[in-house]
Design a protein around this motif. Structure first.
Motif, PDB file in Angstrom:
ATOM      1  N   TYR A 119      -1.500  52.776  10.471  1.00 25.48           N
ATOM      2  CA  TYR A 119      -1.456  51.670   9.502  1.00 25.48           C
ATOM      3  C   TYR A 119      -0.957  50.384  10.160  1.00 25.48           C
ATOM      4  O   TYR A 119      -1.512  49.306   9.965  1.00 25.48           O
ATOM      5  CB  TYR A 119      -0.548  52.052   8.328  1.00 25.48           C
ATOM      6  CG  TYR A 119      -0.292  50.902   7.386  1.00 25.48           C
ATOM      7  CD1 TYR A 119      -1.204  50.582   6.383  1.00 25.48           C
ATOM      8  CD2 TYR A 119       0.848  50.107   7.521  1.00 25.48           C
ATOM      9  CE1 TYR A 119      -0.989  49.512   5.539  1.00 25.48           C
ATOM     10  CE2 TYR A 119       1.066  49.027   6.682  1.00 25.48           C
ATOM     11  CZ  TYR A 119       0.147  48.737   5.692  1.00 25.48           C
ATOM     12  OH  TYR A 119       0.357  47.670   4.869  1.00 25.48           O
ATOM     13  N   SER A 120       0.095  50.522  10.953  1.00 31.71           N
ATOM     14  CA  SER A 120       0.719  49.330  11.535  1.00 31.71           C
ATOM     15  C   SER A 120      -0.228  48.628  12.519  1.00 31.71           C
ATOM     16  O   SER A 120      -0.058  47.453  12.816  1.00 31.71           O
ATOM     17  CB  SER A 120       2.037  49.691  12.213  1.00 31.71           C
ATOM     18  OG  SER A 120       1.780  50.362  13.432  1.00 31.71           O
ATOM     19  N   GLU A 121      -1.228  49.364  13.002  1.00 30.92           N
ATOM     20  CA  GLU A 121      -2.178  48.768  13.946  1.00 30.92           C
ATOM     21  C   GLU A 121      -3.416  48.178  13.265  1.00 30.92           C
ATOM     22  O   GLU A 121      -4.264  47.585  13.926  1.00 30.92           O
ATOM     23  CB  GLU A 121      -2.591  49.829  14.983  1.00 30.92           C
ATOM     24  CG  GLU A 121      -1.446  50.140  15.930  1.00 30.92           C
ATOM     25  CD  GLU A 121      -1.646  51.405  16.763  1.00 30.92           C
ATOM     26  OE1 GLU A 121      -0.769  51.701  17.581  1.00 30.92           O
ATOM     27  OE2 GLU A 121      -2.673  52.091  16.576  1.00 30.92           O
ATOM     28  N   ARG A 122      -3.509  48.357  11.982  1.00 33.58           N
ATOM     29  CA  ARG A 122      -4.659  47.798  11.257  1.00 33.58           C
ATOM     30  C   ARG A 122      -4.436  46.306  10.990  1.00 33.58           C
ATOM     31  O   ARG A 122      -3.298  45.865  10.839  1.00 33.58           O
ATOM     32  CB  ARG A 122      -4.839  48.498   9.893  1.00 33.58           C
ATOM     33  CG  ARG A 122      -4.944  50.002   9.976  1.00 33.58           C
ATOM     34  CD  ARG A 122      -6.371  50.473  10.095  1.00 33.58           C
ATOM     35  NE  ARG A 122      -6.411  51.935  10.195  1.00 33.58           N
ATOM     36  CZ  ARG A 122      -6.561  52.749   9.148  1.00 33.58           C
ATOM     37  NH1 ARG A 122      -6.699  52.249   7.920  1.00 33.58           N
ATOM     38  NH2 ARG A 122      -6.585  54.062   9.313  1.00 33.58           N
ATOM     39  N   VAL A 123      -5.531  45.589  10.905  1.00 28.24           N
ATOM     40  CA  VAL A 123      -5.432  44.180  10.510  1.00 28.24           C
ATOM     41  C   VAL A 123      -6.008  44.059   9.100  1.00 28.24           C
ATOM     42  O   VAL A 123      -7.178  44.354   8.875  1.00 28.24           O
ATOM     43  CB  VAL A 123      -6.217  43.279  11.483  1.00 28.24           C
ATOM     44  CG1 VAL A 123      -6.135  41.815  11.045  1.00 28.24           C
ATOM     45  CG2 VAL A 123      -5.667  43.437  12.894  1.00 28.24           C
ATOM     46  N   ARG A 124      -5.164  43.696   8.176  1.00 28.86           N
ATOM     47  CA  ARG A 124      -5.624  43.591   6.778  1.00 28.86           C
ATOM     48  C   ARG A 124      -6.044  42.149   6.516  1.00 28.86           C
ATOM     49  O   ARG A 124      -5.227  41.241   6.595  1.00 28.86           O
ATOM     50  CB  ARG A 124      -4.506  44.028   5.839  1.00 28.86           C
ATOM     51  CG  ARG A 124      -4.056  45.436   6.114  1.00 28.86           C
ATOM     52  CD  ARG A 124      -2.971  45.862   5.165  1.00 28.86           C
ATOM     53  NE  ARG A 124      -3.496  46.174   3.839  1.00 28.86           N
ATOM     54  CZ  ARG A 124      -2.721  46.431   2.795  1.00 28.86           C
ATOM     55  NH1 ARG A 124      -1.409  46.367   2.911  1.00 28.86           N
ATOM     56  NH2 ARG A 124      -3.262  46.728   1.620  1.00 28.86           N
ATOM     57  N   ARG A 125      -7.279  41.971   6.205  1.00 27.78           N
ATOM     58  CA  ARG A 125      -7.775  40.591   6.050  1.00 27.78           C
ATOM     59  C   ARG A 125      -7.936  40.153   4.607  1.00 27.78           C
ATOM     60  O   ARG A 125      -7.989  38.978   4.313  1.00 27.78           O
ATOM     61  CB  ARG A 125      -9.103  40.447   6.801  1.00 27.78           C
ATOM     62  CG  ARG A 125      -8.911  40.246   8.300  1.00 27.78           C
ATOM     63  CD  ARG A 125     -10.229  39.997   9.004  1.00 27.78           C
ATOM     64  NE  ARG A 125     -11.019  41.220   9.068  1.00 27.78           N
ATOM     65  CZ  ARG A 125     -10.881  42.148  10.026  1.00 27.78           C
ATOM     66  NH1 ARG A 125     -10.018  41.972  10.999  1.00 27.78           N
ATOM     67  NH2 ARG A 125     -11.613  43.247  10.002  1.00 27.78           N
ATOM     68  N   PHE A 126      -8.077  41.079   3.680  1.00 26.25           N
ATOM     69  CA  PHE A 126      -8.252  40.722   2.266  1.00 26.25           C
ATOM     70  C   PHE A 126      -9.375  39.706   2.080  1.00 26.25           C
ATOM     71  O   PHE A 126      -9.272  38.777   1.272  1.00 26.25           O
ATOM     72  CB  PHE A 126      -6.948  40.195   1.660  1.00 26.25           C
ATOM     73  CG  PHE A 126      -5.813  41.196   1.727  1.00 26.25           C
ATOM     74  CD1 PHE A 126      -5.706  42.210   0.775  1.00 26.25           C
ATOM     75  CD2 PHE A 126      -4.869  41.146   2.740  1.00 26.25           C
ATOM     76  CE1 PHE A 126      -4.667  43.140   0.838  1.00 26.25           C
ATOM     77  CE2 PHE A 126      -3.831  42.074   2.816  1.00 26.25           C
ATOM     78  CZ  PHE A 126      -3.730  43.070   1.857  1.00 26.25           C
ATOM     79  N   GLY A 127     -10.407  39.828   2.877  1.00 26.17           N
ATOM     80  CA  GLY A 127     -11.565  38.942   2.732  1.00 26.17           C
ATOM     81  C   GLY A 127     -11.456  37.636   3.487  1.00 26.17           C
ATOM     82  O   GLY A 127     -12.422  36.879   3.587  1.00 26.17           O
ATOM     83  N   LYS A 128     -10.242  37.373   4.032  1.00 28.43           N
ATOM     84  CA  LYS A 128     -10.054  36.096   4.762  1.00 28.43           C
ATOM     85  C   LYS A 128     -10.433  36.286   6.235  1.00 28.43           C
ATOM     86  O   LYS A 128     -10.755  37.400   6.661  1.00 28.43           O
ATOM     87  CB  LYS A 128      -8.592  35.667   4.671  1.00 28.43           C
ATOM     88  CG  LYS A 128      -8.173  35.309   3.244  1.00 28.43           C
ATOM     89  CD  LYS A 128      -6.719  34.927   3.177  1.00 28.43           C
ATOM     90  CE  LYS A 128      -5.863  36.118   2.835  1.00 28.43           C
ATOM     91  NZ  LYS A 128      -4.472  35.867   2.593  1.00 28.43           N
ATOM     92  N   LEU A 129     -10.319  35.226   7.000  1.00 25.76           N
ATOM     93  CA  LEU A 129     -10.533  35.348   8.437  1.00 25.76           C
ATOM     94  C   LEU A 129      -9.176  35.558   9.104  1.00 25.76           C
ATOM     95  O   LEU A 129      -8.150  35.104   8.597  1.00 25.76           O
ATOM     96  CB  LEU A 129     -11.200  34.095   9.006  1.00 25.76           C
ATOM     97  CG  LEU A 129     -12.623  33.848   8.495  1.00 25.76           C
ATOM     98  CD1 LEU A 129     -13.192  32.594   9.154  1.00 25.76           C
ATOM     99  CD2 LEU A 129     -13.532  35.047   8.792  1.00 25.76           C
ATOM    100  N   GLU A 130      -9.188  36.266  10.233  1.00 20.74           N
ATOM    101  CA  GLU A 130      -7.951  36.513  10.959  1.00 20.74           C
ATOM    102  C   GLU A 130      -7.346  35.194  11.419  1.00 20.74           C
ATOM    103  O   GLU A 130      -8.068  34.323  11.901  1.00 20.74           O
ATOM    104  CB  GLU A 130      -8.281  37.338  12.190  1.00 20.74           C
ATOM    105  CG  GLU A 130      -7.557  38.645  12.255  1.00 20.74           C
ATOM    106  CD  GLU A 130      -8.008  39.427  13.465  1.00 20.74           C
ATOM    107  OE1 GLU A 130      -7.235  39.443  14.424  1.00 20.74           O
ATOM    108  OE2 GLU A 130      -9.114  39.988  13.434  1.00 20.74           O
ATOM    109  N   SER A 131      -6.009  35.065  11.310  1.00 16.12           N
ATOM    110  CA  SER A 131      -5.404  33.788  11.745  1.00 16.12           C
ATOM    111  C   SER A 131      -5.027  33.876  13.214  1.00 16.12           C
ATOM    112  O   SER A 131      -4.931  34.943  13.778  1.00 16.12           O
ATOM    113  CB  SER A 131      -4.176  33.483  10.911  1.00 16.12           C
ATOM    114  OG  SER A 131      -3.327  34.598  10.944  1.00 16.12           O
TER     115      SER A 131
END
Ligand code: IPE
Ligand code: IPE
Ligand code: MG
Length: 238
Positions: A226-238
């Motif tokens: 989990y800690s290695e996932r990137v959660r974007r919620f539909g946005k672009l990665e910052s």
């Protein structure tokens, strides 16, 4: 701090688990399915402690689905009895360990004896705050949504006031944030009617380990993933 450092440090606030594989675990040992359910239930106490020690604040456990009534009568009555016995046996220790018990699901199809035991557990532990454990028993996501729609209709809420926030208040999970991580044991990769609305942006983690064997090492693996996932919620990665 870089984005990835932040991610590694992240612990899920709410973990939900589809506790699957009791039957296969028992079969692999030449025992009855009922023996597997007993072993699976015994495991719950340990895993609550592990999650609490890792600072997870909400844990939702799928114990019996609205579809599980379709299993043979003998297995169903055993599962109902097991739920009753477990509450009676474990409640005082859970309370001493700061566990707040909540129930999600239907209470209208179980015996009044079991219903009272569940309500008693909720009442006894309501002021605890170390970890909240939602027990999903006679729970089904589709029924939960239909039930919410019916009650919104009965409350005469006008369409323009129906928002995500309002809808959340009509769900069994009204007092619980959305799950960050959903774990399913025993190798299946499906949701089986669990937290359909709430899991819209949850991260999923699957393991082949059968529920009675799921312990600290597996929990740590799931949290690391989990800690290695990137959660974007539909946005672009910052
Ligand atoms: C999960 O174990 C417990 C419940 C669904 C009540 P199963 O009973 O589904 O175990 P398998 O999937 O048959 O191995
Ligand atoms: C999901 O497991 C329900 C619980 C863990 C309580 P099932 O064993 O009932 O799911 P399916 O039938 O394999 O989808
Ligand atoms: Mg199963």
């Amino acid at each position: 701090m870089t984005c990835s450092e932040e991610n590694v440090k992240k612990t899920p606030n709410h973990v939900a688990i589809i506790m699957d594989g009791n039957g296969r675990w028992a079969k692999s040992k030449g025992k009855s399915r009922i023996f597997g359910h007993q072993a699976g239930t015994n495991n719950i106490r340990n895993i609550i402690e592990v999650f609490a020690s890792l600072n997870v604040k909400y844990l939702t456990l799928f114990a019996f689905s609205t579809e599980n009534w379709n299993r043979p009568n003998k297995e169903v009555s055993w599962l109902l009895e097991l739920m009753f016995k477990t509450i009676s046996k474990e409640l005082s220790d859970l309370n001493d360990n700061g566990v707040k018990i909540q129930h999600i699901g239907r209470l209208d199809r179980i015996s009044s004896k079991l219903k009272k035991a569940i309500e008693n557990g909720i009442e006894l532990t309501k002021n605890n705050s170390r970890i909240v454990v939602n027990v999903a028993f006679d729970y089904g996501g589709r029924y939960e949504i239909i039930d919410a729609v019916k009650r919104i209709r009965l409350d005469n809420i006008s369409p323009e006031n129906i928002t995500e926030q309002l809808f959340n208040k009509y769900l069994y999970t009204k007092d619980t944030p959305y799950p960050d991580l959903i774990i399913r044991t025993a190798g299946e990769m499906r949701i089986s009617n669990f937290l359909l609305w709430q899991s819209a942006y949850s991260e999923y983690y699957y393991t082949d380990v059968l529920w009675p064997d799921f312990g600290r090492i597996e929990i740590e693996k799931s949290i690391k993933a989990y800690s290695e996932r990137v959660r974007r919620f539909g946005k672009l990665e910052s």
